[in-house]
Every structure is written in C-alpha cells, then in structure tokens.
Design an enzyme around this catalytic site. Structure first.
Site, PDB file in Angstrom:
ATOM      1  N   SER A 130     -19.381  50.432  94.152  1.00  0.00           N
ATOM      2  CA  SER A 130     -20.798  50.779  94.028  1.00  0.00           C
ATOM      3  C   SER A 130     -21.592  49.574  93.516  1.00  0.00           C
ATOM      4  CB  SER A 130     -20.946  52.012  93.130  1.00  0.00           C
ATOM      5  OG  SER A 130     -22.239  52.560  93.231  1.00  0.00           O
ATOM      6  N   HIS A 165     -21.425  53.686  99.442  1.00  0.00           N
ATOM      7  CA  HIS A 165     -21.586  55.136  99.680  1.00  0.00           C
ATOM      8  C   HIS A 165     -22.271  55.417 101.016  1.00  0.00           C
ATOM      9  CE1 HIS A 165     -20.562  55.179  95.475  1.00  0.00           C
ATOM     10  NE2 HIS A 165     -21.707  54.626  95.123  1.00  0.00           N
TER      11      HIS A 165
END
Length: 305
Positions: A130, A165
């Site tokens: 992330s 993501h």
C-alpha cells in the site's frame, strides 16, 4: 573490479498484515541478499500503530530464517549516526501501509529518505504494501487526502507511478487510469491485492521456476520479440497479477503465478475473456493488453495484465 550491488524494490499487494498464508513474506525473504536476512519493519505510514507493530512481530519474530526489528520514528530512539548505522545494516526494509503523504513527510524530517536511498544503492531490498509500495515510485495513486487522488511525490527509486489495491477498492481502476491518461501521473504499475513484483535497477525482474510466468507482447508494442521485452516478476502461488498502465498503445503484459485460476487471454481491443484451460497450483495466469479510452479517443493508453 568491484561489482556494483543490485538495486531492488519490491511492490507487495499483501503480506503479514493482510494474508494468513505468509507466501508473499516468504517470497520477499528468498530475494534477500543473505540466507538469514535482517528485516526491519517501518510502520511510519500508520503513525507507528502498536497493533500493526505487534502483527509484524507475531509474523516475523518466530521465524528462524530472518532476524527482525522495528524502526519507530514517532518515538525515535536513535541519534543520527545510530539511525544511519541501523538502517544500512538491514538486508530488507519492509514498509507498512497507511498514509503515503505523511510517510514521506516524516521520513524527510528525520532524513530517512536519504538513508533509504543509500541503503538501496548498497543492495538492501526495499519492499512494502500500500503506502509502503507507493513510496518508492515517482508518484502514486492514494487516499492520503481523503478521496482517491494522485500524489506527484515519492522517492523516485522506481520509474513511473504505483497504484495499490487496484482490484479490491472501488474507484481505484477508473481514478488511476484517469490520472495516467491526463498526465497527472506517469505510466506505472497497478498492484492487485495478493500480487507481488520485484524490480531490478528499475526493470521488472523475472524470478521463480515456472516456465509459464512470462510476459507477452501486445501487437505493435515495445514488448515484441527483439524489442527489449521485460520479463514479469514471479509471484507466489495463489497470488494475483501486476498490471502495467501506460498512455501509449501496447507496451507489454505481465503474467503472475496463480492458484486454481483459469488461464485467460484478453484481446487488445476488448474486455472479452477466453479460457485456455484451468491452471493448477504453480501455473501462471497470462493475459494480454486491454485497451482503455482517454479523452474520448479510442485506446490511447492500455492496461497491461
């Protein structure tokens, strides 16, 4: 004549914080420069969240194939000299998720950005999930400011931009595609949850033993045979694809090892998927390019699977 260390960042779509199988963490350790690497977790993006730190310790402290540590910055313990010595002694720096913009600001305040550059040049494997993947690139797709947007900032160790993501958070795909199409972000890498990719000196590096984990050229693209096609990174079984996002038509496609998923081919001009049989554990999902529109024009940039 001394051989220069190989400089390698890795983008992760999972790991100890999201997965129970530990495959991505195993994969990271196999690419360290020593058999029993020193692994340092930087939880800066989460504000050094205690629960995040404990989850790392639970996953890594019991391992016998590495020596783990945590570097907090919100309650910093080292002076400048000790901080430099500590970071440069690491074989793997593993950066956690959280707020990308805050991460970069805190690192720069403490000089960690420069120390990580120095560690990178010395061959330390830099990786993260992330925000911990975003930080290595020139720019990234982020929710650091609330809504999904672009951040034209990063350590610039990896050319282009990163979007984490990509397959799991609503809005990621169109928002990142729009940012690349408009030039707000440079072409880059979209990482599905569960995917991983290793880069060597800015190029996506092939690894692993599966002969089907290979890249395929888009028609007329730079990935054609004899045109410098770059191999895809090997990803642990059961983990998904990395996608190359570009403003130009047809650069390359990236395969990723998959577990019990159908092998598919996606034609360059459509989203029509054609099965090519089932893939057992350790086989690859291999896809070609998928064209996406930009500014009302047909297929001015492509999404590489």
């Amino acid at each position: 004549m001394a051989i220069a260390p190989v400089r390698r960042p890795a983008l992760l779509g999972g790991g100890f914080s999201t997965d129970d199988d530990g495959l991505l963490d195993d994969w990271v350790l196999t690419h360290a420069r020593t058999p029993r690497p020193r692994v340092c977790f930087l939880p800066t993006a989460s504000g050094d969240a205690p629960a995040y730190v404990e989850r790392f310790r639970a996953a890594f402290q019991s391992r016998t194939d590495c020596e783990s540590s945590v570097l907090p910055l919100f309650r910093r313990e080292f002076d400048d000299a000790a901080l430099r010595a500590f970071l440069l002694a690491q074989d793997v720096v593993y950066v956690g998720g959280g707020n990308t913009a805050n991460l970069l600001a805190v690192w720069r305040t403490h000089g960690v950005d420069q120390l990580l550059r120095e560690a990178y040049d010395r061959g330390t494997l830099l990786c993260g999930i992330s925000a911990g993947a975003n930080c290595w690139a020139q720019g990234s797709h982020t929710d650091s400011f609330g809504p999904l947007t672009f951040l034209q900032d990063g350590l610039d160790l990896l050319p282009g931009s990163v979007c984490p993501h990509y397959d799991s958070e609503p809005g990621r795909r169109p928002s990142y595609g729009s940012a690349v199409a408009s030039g707000q972000l440079p072409p880059g890498w979209a990482v599905d949850d569960g995917a991983g990719a290793l880069f060597t000196d800015g190029r996506c590096a092939r690894g692993g033993s599966d002969p089907d984990s290979r890249c395929t050229a888009a028609p007329g693209g730079a990935g054609r045979a004899g045109r410098g096609c770059r191999a895809c990174a090997a990803v642990p079984p059961a983990h998904g694809p990395l996608r190359r996002i570009s403003r130009g038509p047809g650069l390359m496609c990236l395969g990723a090892l998959a577990h019990s998923r159908p092998r598919t081919h996606v034609s360059p001009a459509t989203e029509h998927s054609v099965p090519h049989g089932s893939a057992s554990a350790g086989h690859a999902t291999q896809r070609s390019c998928r064209a996406l529109p930009r500014r009302g024009r047909a297929a001015p940039f492509t999404e590489k699977l």
